[in-house]
Structures are given as structure tokens and as C-alpha cells.
Design a protein around this motif. Sequence first.
Motif, PDB file in Angstrom:
ATOM      1  N   LEU A  24       0.966  -1.115   0.247  1.00 37.18           N
ATOM      2  CA  LEU A  24      -0.229   0.358  -0.271  1.00 37.18           C
ATOM      3  C   LEU A  24       0.674   1.096   0.124  1.00 37.18           C
ATOM      4  N   LEU A  28       0.790   4.219  -3.390  1.00 35.56           N
ATOM      5  CA  LEU A  28       0.083   5.633  -2.470  1.00 35.56           C
ATOM      6  C   LEU A  28       1.337   6.100  -3.268  1.00 35.56           C
ATOM      7  N   ARG A  38      -3.743   8.663 -12.918  1.00 36.02           N
ATOM      8  CA  ARG A  38      -4.062   7.765 -11.327  1.00 36.02           C
ATOM      9  C   ARG A  38      -6.085   8.747 -12.248  1.00 36.02           C
ATOM     10  N   ASN A  42      -8.910   6.316 -11.832  1.00 36.90           N
ATOM     11  CA  ASN A  42      -9.948   5.934 -10.839  1.00 36.90           C
ATOM     12  C   ASN A  42     -11.363   7.214 -11.456  1.00 36.90           C
ATOM     13  N   GLN A  45     -13.084   3.928 -12.239  1.00 37.55           N
ATOM     14  CA  GLN A  45     -13.613   3.302 -10.793  1.00 37.55           C
ATOM     15  C   GLN A  45     -15.140   3.963 -10.705  1.00 37.55           C
ATOM     16  N   ARG A  49     -19.225   2.810  -9.918  1.00 38.37           N
ATOM     17  CA  ARG A  49     -19.502   3.049  -9.129  1.00 38.37           C
ATOM     18  C   ARG A  49     -20.419   3.894  -8.698  1.00 38.37           C
TER      19      ARG A  49
ATOM     20  N   ILE B  26      -5.922  -2.319  -1.509  1.00 37.59           N
ATOM     21  CA  ILE B  26      -4.930  -1.383  -2.166  1.00 37.59           C
ATOM     22  C   ILE B  26      -5.708  -0.114  -3.642  1.00 37.59           C
ATOM     23  N   ALA B  27      -6.633  -0.440  -4.397  1.00 42.74           N
ATOM     24  CA  ALA B  27      -7.707  -0.016  -5.020  1.00 42.74           C
ATOM     25  C   ALA B  27      -8.238   1.132  -4.153  1.00 42.74           C
ATOM     26  N   MET B  28      -8.882   0.392  -3.460  1.00 44.93           N
ATOM     27  CA  MET B  28      -9.867   1.512  -2.324  1.00 44.93           C
ATOM     28  C   MET B  28      -8.696   2.839  -1.295  1.00 44.93           C
ATOM     29  N   GLN B  29      -8.061   1.990  -0.745  1.00 48.59           N
ATOM     30  CA  GLN B  29      -7.040   2.821  -0.095  1.00 48.59           C
ATOM     31  C   GLN B  29      -6.799   4.487  -1.627  1.00 48.59           C
ATOM     32  N   GLN B  30      -6.430   4.001  -3.327  1.00 50.05           N
ATOM     33  CA  GLN B  30      -5.819   4.306  -3.411  1.00 50.05           C
ATOM     34  C   GLN B  30      -6.877   5.183  -4.075  1.00 50.05           C
ATOM     35  N   ASP B  31      -8.317   4.996  -4.059  1.00 56.67           N
ATOM     36  CA  ASP B  31      -9.795   5.528  -4.688  1.00 56.67           C
ATOM     37  C   ASP B  31      -9.900   6.822  -3.281  1.00 56.67           C
ATOM     38  N   LYS B  33      -7.724   8.167  -1.191  1.00 60.81           N
ATOM     39  CA  LYS B  33      -6.932   9.350  -1.028  1.00 60.81           C
ATOM     40  C   LYS B  33      -6.712   9.940  -2.268  1.00 60.81           C
ATOM     41  N   PHE B  34      -7.715   9.944  -3.508  1.00 63.63           N
ATOM     42  CA  PHE B  34      -7.454  10.486  -4.670  1.00 63.63           C
ATOM     43  C   PHE B  34      -8.971  11.966  -4.369  1.00 63.63           C
ATOM     44  N   ASN B  35      -9.768  10.806  -3.170  1.00 62.75           N
ATOM     45  CA  ASN B  35     -11.190  11.080  -3.704  1.00 62.75           C
ATOM     46  C   ASN B  35     -11.256  12.417  -2.298  1.00 62.75           C
ATOM     47  N   THR B  39      -7.036   7.218   4.467  1.00 59.46           N
ATOM     48  CA  THR B  39      -7.563   5.586   4.483  1.00 59.46           C
ATOM     49  C   THR B  39      -8.096   5.330   5.183  1.00 59.46           C
ATOM     50  N   LEU B  40      -7.853   3.588   4.876  1.00 53.85           N
ATOM     51  CA  LEU B  40      -8.629   2.971   5.905  1.00 53.85           C
ATOM     52  C   LEU B  40      -7.569   2.773   6.812  1.00 53.85           C
ATOM     53  N   SER B  75     -18.360   5.041  -1.605  1.00 50.76           N
ATOM     54  CA  SER B  75     -19.910   5.118  -2.212  1.00 50.76           C
ATOM     55  C   SER B  75     -20.109   5.709  -1.217  1.00 50.76           C
ATOM     56  N   LEU B  78     -18.913   9.076   0.090  1.00 50.25           N
ATOM     57  CA  LEU B  78     -19.938  10.034  -0.857  1.00 50.25           C
ATOM     58  C   LEU B  78     -20.199  10.502  -0.790  1.00 50.25           C
TER      59      LEU B  78
END
Lengths: 397, 141
Positions: A24, A28, A38, A42, A45, A49, B26-31, B33-35, B39-40, B75, B78
Amino acid sequence: MKKKQKKPFCDTGLGKDLAHMIILPIALKASSHSHRSRFRDNSVQLYERLRCLKDSLRTLIIGDTSETSPAYRSKLQSKILTEKLILNIVSGRRADILKNIEQIMQSEGINFVERHQSPISPEERYVIKCDFNGIPHSPKNLSPFYQNFLLQPSRSSAYPPQNYKLQNLPDWKIYRQFPNFKNNEYKLRVALSEKGIPPQMLSSLNAYDIMHLFSHYYKKHKIYPPETSKVKFIKFFISHHEQAFRTYLNNSRPVIIEALKNKGINISDHPKSDDYRNFVESSIRLMKEKGTVPPLFNIHHKIPVKDSNDPDKLSRINSPQNLCLIMECPYHTMMHLFDTNSKGDTIFDRKVKRVELPQDMIFFGGFRSEACIYHNYSLDYQKNLHLLIAKVTGKRK
Amino acid sequence: MKQLLKLIAALPYSLPGKPAPVKDVIAMQQDLKFNGLPTLPEDFVRFLHHVNTLNYDGLFIFGINSRSYFLDILSENLRLDLTQKENILILGYDEFEYLAYCAPHACYQIIDKDTLEVVETYADLTAAMKYLLKADDDEHL
């Protein structure tokens, strides 16, 4: 090389944590150096959703009616609005989203009420919450007097329970509105006596102290606290409407299976499979025995807790007439979409829009009338309640 | 964590979701952070590797759900769109409260849904979940 590193992490339970800790930070760090790529990844993704959200909303608006039915055609107008809604969701305009949802729901005959909140005190809210959810293990916000008293070494009870005049306890007027507390008035007196609190000091105790006394009493005497309003409501609902609820669950089999799948739980859709039957039977059994809210469902307060209005009728908030069993996604989520709309305002001048559910509605499973269950409260309500109480207390004995 | 998993296993018919794969976390953590969301936390990630989404008796704990917005951490956050979203990550809710992770203080908070006031603060996930599942209340019975 990368594959060789990842594989063992995915294979062992412990390795997953290591994978998280090692991969991770690298991922990151890498992502922070490549904004453009990214962003593209993103967006896809996030769009996926939101597409799921759109699908859920579409199901909500159009329901599970066949696409060839006249009912579906009559809802084309709603569908157009839905398309507009999707555009707004993707572009992230929250205010527009809410406005469109409101339009869609109104076109479906759903009424909104907009009113100023009549906020209740934190103590009132606390008692409502404990009546609904149960007595907490260790209440916080205890009064300084009570905190000091707890720190002192335990003393033998110097005052008999009958010496405590609860009218001198300021927050007791909140508690006594709720049968769960009012019916256990004597237990509170005993708890006060056991703690050795001087009767003349009752006015120093607050609502949290009272809850602590109740909690301590039940713990000390190893007896079950009274059933919560939530448990009572579920038992009330299933005892009166088991057949109707069973019919709803059977008729909504594809929707429920899909909802469970969306939640990551695979239940076989095969007609000969017992999976769904087991789901229905287990849910109903737990509702009957423990008063547990069934999976995928929740309890909705028709008049919200924060809008209780009359401080002398607080207990009506948790009364069966004000509660409604509802499918959490999408219906309950939709009902509360407008709650945070006025964020930033103080609670006192906040105006909130709410979906208005009929008073006699006890179950909401969709916007079609056959998906809802109604209960005639006016019809020998008292008789039903007495029967229910007798049944419950009889069982416990 | 073992205590928490034992507690969840003992719940009657809680239907926990399947464990979340590492790549999804990992994808969720990136998402997140991006938003612009925190992070978790580490123990919640460990929890996701065993129980990904939980629904029991009106309590909903989020996880990673790529099939629907329902119970999906990103989601749902958000959708809820609460203030201070850069510091607070909502991880679940019941009828009255949110379970949240407060990143600056690295702690779990129980937040009142209406007033958004912090009702309780816990250092670890197990203690916060025990509060929400009312496990403490049953211990003495």
C-alpha cells in the motif's frame, strides 16, 4: 517479479496484512507521482460505482415491473428524469441530484414535508436512543457529583428505597414518559439506595447518571433489562404480519437475492435450492425469538427523532405507530437523502425535507402498494398490545 | 481482532460478506486518497480481510463492494458528504449513530447522526464494535 511477490500474500490470511502494509505505501507513493494516469483510472472506477448507484436508483424508480407492461410505459416520464439524474450524478452536482430525486419521487406520488426542526435536548435524545437501542454498558457525561460519588469507597445502604422521591430528580420527567423506565421506577430507587446516594442530593443527578444507575442495577442483579422499543416493534410486527411479510419475501425473491449478491453474499437462485428458503426462515425465526431486525432491512422513524416537537410526548417517537420496517437499500437511504442537505446551518434553523409515510404503514418494501404492509392501529389496539405483553411476559416466566 | 471475529461469529445469522482481496483494498485506499478522504486504518483493513461488510440487527458496517454503492466505503462516504470529510471516514452506521475513523487522532468515534457530535471515542476497532453490537451489555447476563 511482481507476481512472485504478490502470490504468497494472497494465499495466506496473515500475508494479506503484510501485503497491505508493504504494497500500500508503495502504491500510494506511486499514485501521487502520476496524477494523470491515476485520474483516468480513478474516473473509470468512480464512474463504475456511480453507474451502480444509477442502476439502484433506476430500480427504485421503475421497480421490477416488466418492460412491456403499461405501468412501465406510464413511467417513461420518470425515466427521462432518471437520465437527467444520472448526468447530474456523474458531474457531481449534489443539489441538482437532490432536486431531481425529489421530482422523480413526486412523480411517483411520494409526498414531501418540509419543516423547521424542533430540536430536542441532548438528554431527551439520549433517553430516546436508549429506549430504542438498549441501556449502554457505561454511560458517559456523568455529573461531577455522581462521578465523585463513584470514586468514593462503597458504603452500605443508609437510605431505604421508599425515601427517594423521584419527582426531585429533574431528568426523571424525561424517563417516566417511556414505559420501559417508568415501569422500573422501583428498580431505580433500589439502585439509588444501594449506591447510598442521599435523597436530598437527587437534584444533582443528570440523565446520564440515571442511565448509569439502571445499567449498574441490571448488571449487579444479573437480570435482563426490559425489551427495547426496537425488539418490541419487530416482535409486534412479525406476530401480526408474519404471513404478509413471508409473501413479500417470496414475491421479492429475485430482488432480495440480487441485494444479497450486491452485498457479497451468494445465495443460490435455483428453484430447488434451499438457500433462499433458509434465509427467509432464519430471518423470521430471529424476528420472532429475539426481535432482531432482518438482514437488508432497518427501522425507519416516520417522525424523526430530531423533530419530536412535543417534549411531553417523547415516547411516541419509539411507538409502533411511528416505526416502519424498511429495506435499507435503496429505500431507507433515499428517505434520508435530504437529511444532510442543510449542513452548515445550526440545528435550530435547519429546514429538512422528509418523505412522509402514512401513519398506519408498518412495512415499506417499495413504492408499489402491494409491497407495503399496513396495520390498523385504531382497531382494538389496546387489546392487541395487552395480548402481546401477556404473551411476552408469559414466555419470559 | 480475534475477540472481535469471535464475537461476530457468535452473532446469529449476521451474514458477513466474503473477505476482501488485497488488490481491492489497495484500490480502495487509492480511491479514498484520490477523493480527499482518509485512508483505511490498519485494524479495519485486517477486519476487511476477514469480514467484508456486515449487517446485523440494523447495524451496517461498510466494506469494499464493487457491485453496488450499498455498504461500499467510498460510495457511502461520497453519498453522505459530511463536513470534515478529509479527517473523518465513515465506516458504518445504525439508526442513531455513525462509526467513524478520525484520522488526525487515529481513533474510532461514535458520532451522533443528527447533531454530528462525538458520543464515544475508542482507540481500537474491537472496542468500538463492541459498543455498536452491545456486546458489553450481554457480558454480564
